[in-house]
Design a protein around this motif. Structure first.
Motif, PDB file in Angstrom:
ATOM      1  N   GLY A  43      76.330  60.585  28.472  1.00 53.19           N
ATOM      2  CA  GLY A  43      75.849  60.414  29.682  1.00 53.19           C
ATOM      3  C   GLY A  43      76.407  59.208  30.320  1.00 53.19           C
ATOM      4  N   ARG A  44      76.620  59.023  31.396  1.00 52.98           N
ATOM      5  CA  ARG A  44      76.876  57.841  32.195  1.00 52.98           C
ATOM      6  C   ARG A  44      75.881  56.741  32.613  1.00 52.98           C
ATOM      7  NH1 ARG A  44      81.735  58.070  36.382  1.00 52.98           N
ATOM      8  NH2 ARG A  44      81.899  59.884  35.143  1.00 52.98           N
ATOM      9  N   LEU A  45      75.901  55.575  31.942  1.00 51.50           N
ATOM     10  CA  LEU A  45      74.730  54.734  32.344  1.00 51.50           C
ATOM     11  C   LEU A  45      74.845  54.377  34.017  1.00 51.50           C
ATOM     12  CD1 LEU A  45      74.937  52.661  28.917  1.00 51.50           C
ATOM     13  CD2 LEU A  45      73.116  54.066  29.825  1.00 51.50           C
ATOM     14  N   ARG A  95      76.838  53.277  22.051  1.00 56.75           N
ATOM     15  CA  ARG A  95      77.164  52.872  23.427  1.00 56.75           C
ATOM     16  C   ARG A  95      78.680  52.307  23.141  1.00 56.75           C
ATOM     17  NH1 ARG A  95      75.030  48.182  27.014  1.00 56.75           N
ATOM     18  NH2 ARG A  95      76.579  48.342  28.715  1.00 56.75           N
ATOM     19  N   PRO A  96      79.677  53.111  22.739  1.00 59.56           N
ATOM     20  CA  PRO A  96      81.113  52.623  22.524  1.00 59.56           C
ATOM     21  C   PRO A  96      81.430  51.698  23.248  1.00 59.56           C
ATOM     22  CG  PRO A  96      80.935  55.043  22.553  1.00 59.56           C
ATOM     23  CD  PRO A  96      79.620  54.458  23.300  1.00 59.56           C
ATOM     24  N   ASP A 125      80.055  52.142  29.797  1.00 60.52           N
ATOM     25  CA  ASP A 125      79.125  52.624  30.369  1.00 60.52           C
ATOM     26  C   ASP A 125      78.779  54.127  30.068  1.00 60.52           C
ATOM     27  OD1 ASP A 125      81.089  53.845  31.483  1.00 60.52           O
ATOM     28  OD2 ASP A 125      81.014  53.498  33.543  1.00 60.52           O
ATOM     29  N   THR A 126      79.389  54.645  29.048  1.00 57.93           N
ATOM     30  CA  THR A 126      79.044  55.844  28.459  1.00 57.93           C
ATOM     31  C   THR A 126      77.997  55.576  26.962  1.00 57.93           C
ATOM     32  OG1 THR A 126      80.948  56.654  29.152  1.00 57.93           O
ATOM     33  CG2 THR A 126      79.981  57.737  27.586  1.00 57.93           C
ATOM     34  N   THR A 175      86.438  57.937  26.086  1.00 57.03           N
ATOM     35  CA  THR A 175      85.277  57.868  25.060  1.00 57.03           C
ATOM     36  C   THR A 175      85.839  58.938  23.963  1.00 57.03           C
ATOM     37  OG1 THR A 175      83.508  57.204  26.688  1.00 57.03           O
ATOM     38  CG2 THR A 175      82.934  58.513  24.623  1.00 57.03           C
ATOM     39  N   PHE A 176      85.933  58.738  22.651  1.00 63.34           N
ATOM     40  CA  PHE A 176      86.781  59.531  21.797  1.00 63.34           C
ATOM     41  C   PHE A 176      85.385  59.600  20.600  1.00 63.34           C
ATOM     42  CE2 PHE A 176      89.374  59.185  18.157  1.00 63.34           C
ATOM     43  CZ  PHE A 176      89.609  60.552  17.691  1.00 63.34           C
TER      44      PHE A 176
END
Lengths: 344, 344, 344, 344
Positions: C248-250, C297-298, C302-303, D230-231
């Motif tokens: 999801g995108r924050l 939350r890598p 924002d993902t 994002t990976f």
């Protein structure tokens, strides 16, 4: 180029023939038949073949088309080759049958195990059992080959040296065999589902299996008389591979068993006698036309144990069929069969 | 509640003990030791146990702490129980050893197979071999139990009826056994990697395996004399399960073999003689403390084939250990052991 | 004891119900139906159940017999519960439907995805979507439960905290899901064979899958408005387990995501929020009625990535069904569902 | 014949090089080094190679011997090629490095992810990133090749058409990747055991993985600016194969996505754009130097999904290395790489 056809090419031995023949320098596949998939491109059913055979599609079985081939492989259920082989042979096309149709010399025994009368007894006289390690010279002259079954290949190669030398009690031989699930074919059956066959091991056919008479016939030829065989196959959670564990009782001092095995197969390109003490793994022959063998004598006792591994789809079926083709047409025996096994 | 401790709880038999004891109505785990993981919560190493044992962490081995338990399980490599069992017994704690330390009565044989002198010969006199189907009454009185190995459990249960009845040639018995990879433990070894062991089958130890003397000892007890056994274990690409395929030569008309087996195990809660003609699957006992058996006589000949399956971590180790505990403390034999196998 | 019946008990959710109910202290299985296997003992089809349910055999579906039960589980293909549920409810038997028949509130959407008209629209008003983490109180009062699908359970539990808190862009949510093969049922289909599905990974239904509308409906309820979801399921070479990887995108600073998740599920016995930084494995819930979650939350970007694992046959089907039963009958929520996962 | 050497040949990429080169018509392997296995015959460590390379044994790394080769492959952990490549290049031997040593242009980023300073920054200027679908002409002229990582190959090939065409939002790209266990190498680690990794699925490195900067660098080149990626890699219970599921948000009407992909790879012998609606399976490339792609646009919405599969050991490592060799030496690109995938 030798033109070949394949009858019944949708099963696992069919696609394996195509995989092997894609690299064969002297062979072109001119026809492949399937009633159920007629019209479908081969690469649609088998996406691993995309980029190979792009113009090849399954066609309805058609004797005229097949008869224009130099040789036809049957990768069919039993009974189909009975019906078609005669006409092809008459029209000059050689037949290499991967099914059981011409493996047993005794038509009554065939009828007993396959539940129907033998459909072409008149052809049995010229059918050659296609185990090159026993019948190489006959194969070179043959028009009709019965390619051995997968279990019979693994078991016979492991026992030949002992039986030919008369070293074990022929009345009490045990073959405990473990096969990957492709041995059961590509049919949609519940016991072959991943959810059923994975993470489990079971025997089947402990009281009798169709490969039993074929193995007995071959062993009897080697022993020069009847062989009492107990054969228990097991379903193993893997795709490919047969591991035969063979037990015999020594009747005399066997001398150097390792040397006996090495001597027997010294000139065989597709049998590998491993060093003394080895335990061959089925993965060491995955995708390759090889039988690897090891011989043990636990505790220097009177029981000899032979470990024999093959890929059931290659040395146990399609690879051996190509080997027969190479012999029949005077080609290099290794043609199309020289790739190493894939590991891991 | 019976207070138990576990020595060496980080391996597969350790976590399986915890899984089974989590549902045991009469047992509390008071201590679990591990030198390498001391201080780590059990549920950190084994996330399947999150929500159970939340206050339990691995601790350094500590005889005082263990001696406060009513019973201690050893889920350790060989040699550890030799060093600790004596003190615990003296202090009144009963010992259930899942390792090989007290399985062999002959200390020289033990030293031969394990490469070091036996560390506690003085305890052998009271060590009971914990196969309840043979030693139930002795187990009830025991202070020190040697839980049978996994292969020995599967093989002995399958051969007991035949050997006790004197029906087969005791000089020539064959046990062809297939085991999942947890039998090799949780050690980081290349041959146990998924990339090495999956999609393959191989024999190992064909010339000798540590379980051989244990099986021979048990079979000799049943037969009333020495048994000539050929034992070949195989590594099978699955996590759990042993399939033993057992071959014996009948020495006389065996009569009704099915009835013989059913009678022998009629009152055994953890041995299931399946209907005539069955082929038990290892998955039918996955996670359960059961041995399922089937007996075949192919072609009504003189060879009898017994198929015996267990979960190597349950009936072949931790479940059988709990069964012994139940017997030693007068509990319901089924306590903690009544869940069905998980299938598929 | 609460008397229950099972309609369509031959599939994987049926045998899993039997496995779980075998240990349930308050439930007795009085009837199990199957048209195809009527007359066969349950333990014949499922040998893992030998020793349990020994008197239980499959019977023809029979409304009278089922109506004598307090509750009936439907473990059937879609359409069957439509036909039978109404009569059972009228006669006072509660219905817990594991199929898709009552999951969608929109009958037109149901008809679109299932290719036939909805067969019991008059019952939709009282059907409760059986996700206890959302509808616990409604379930307690319900007569008719629609047990959520396997993918929908894993996806909804992972996204609920974020959507309820309005923290992610509801228009662009991605659910990349990996399922073991039991998700495809016990039907004999070629793509489910071990030889086809093992040693491979593939997506399917990338352009649309029947679970999509169910997930969208549940997520919309949580978000308070429509959710734009991309859902791609994958077939994974294992028997059990679903791993949902959710993206999801924050839309704003999320604060402490770990605390958000822990708070949301603090009182949920069957949802386990793992420590920060964890990567839950599907095997950690094998056989158990649990969803384990981890939130990442890598790069503090924002993902947000949520990892959600369940056993598709337990928390994704039969275990959740038993949880619903427990709630409906005022039993301990954990009854029959307190065994740890089996690992390894 | 082109003479090649292999440094560090005991791992999975090493044996895969040997398997592929065994069939290469223009290449001879003159040296293979391994500190740990020096002196051992290659076929002893890898029995699948028995009958091939019978005179080849592992030797101690020896610059003189390697410098007599036309090209040397490094199949080593990171850092080794840094130390040896310079000398080999000076002596006229070309270097094809399968490790990460020369993949990143930014030495600080390299140091950050690999925990040590870059050991050969002076060579970076001439190192060519060996993705032929991007750098074919540079590869033809190169002396030093950095063979792309497995994940980076699958991800870049799947996203190139979209990023080059500027069709997706470069700030928000998601790569959900599933890999077989050989991606973790042949090291003896507990999480790679069959008993741990089989029958389970898990993500790892969700917060950061060494392949992330490599993928970002390649995607940025294609996009002409930085890419927000994002990976999330996942460990899948299979030996070989990577399945990358790639998600991008369309920024404009994409027109015919299928045609875009087909056009981009029309002349690429090792990229196969499958027909619209396809779901490629990893097994369709097992053992073959191929990437198969499919592109989907679920519900005609604004999310594009690309499915990309490779064999991590072939197109993701050793096969791609051989492809680079073919280009560097002006050979047929397909030489040694024309065998179909093995299926089943």
């Amino acid at each position: 180029m030798i033109k070949v056809g394949i009858v019944g090419g949708t099963g696992y031995t069919g696609v394996e023939l195509l995989r092997l023949l894609a690299r064969h320098p002297d062979v072109a596949v001119n026809a492949i038949t399937s009633r159920s998939e007629a019209g479908m491109a081969v690469s649609e059913l088998y996406p691993n073949l995309r980029g190979h055979y792009d113009d090849l599609a399954f066609s309805e079985p058609d004797a005229d088309r097949l008869a224009r081939c130099d040789a036809v492989f049957f990768a069919t259920p039993h009974g189909v080759a009975h019906a078609l082989a005669g006409e092809l042979l008459e029209r000059g096309t050689r037949v290499i049958d991967l099914s059981a149709d011409f493996r047993l010399r005794d038509t009554e025994e065939w009828a007993h195990w396959y539940g129907q009368p033998h459909g072409a007894p008149e052809l049995l006289g010229e059918a050659i059992y296609g185990l090159p390690e026993v019948n190489r010279e006959h194969i070179r002259q043959a028009r009709l080959i019965a390619v051995p079954g997968c279990y019979p290949t693994a078991v016979q190669l492991g026992l030949l040296p002992l039986l030919e030398a008369g070293m074990i009690d022929a009345d009490h031989v045990i073959a405990d065999c473990k096969s990957g699930v492709t041995g059961a074919g590509r049919g949609a059956k519940v016991p072959s589902l991943l959810a059923e066959a994975s993470e489990s091991m079971k025997a089947y056919g402990a009281s009798g299996h169709r490969h039993l008479p074929e193995i007995r016939q071959g062993l009897a030829d080697a022993a020069g008389g009847p062989v009492g065989l107990t054969f228990v196959p097991h379903l193993t959670p893997m795709i490919r591979g047969i591991h035969a564990t063979l037990y015999g009782r020594l009747t005399a001092d066997p001398g150097d068993l390792q040397a006996l095995f090495e001597r027997r197969f010294a000139r065989e390109p597709f049998v590998d006698v491993m060093p003394a003490g080895s335990h061959p793994e089925t993965r060491s022959v995955k995708g390759a036309n090889l039988c690897r063998l090891a011989v043990h004598r636990p505790g220097d006792g009177d029981t000899v144990v032979v470990l024999s591994v093959i890929d059931n789809l290659v040395k146990g079926a399609s690879g051996q069929a190509v080997h027969n083709l190479n012999l029949m047409f005077g080609l290099d025996e290794l043609a199309g069969l020289d790739a190493p096994a894939i590991m891991p």
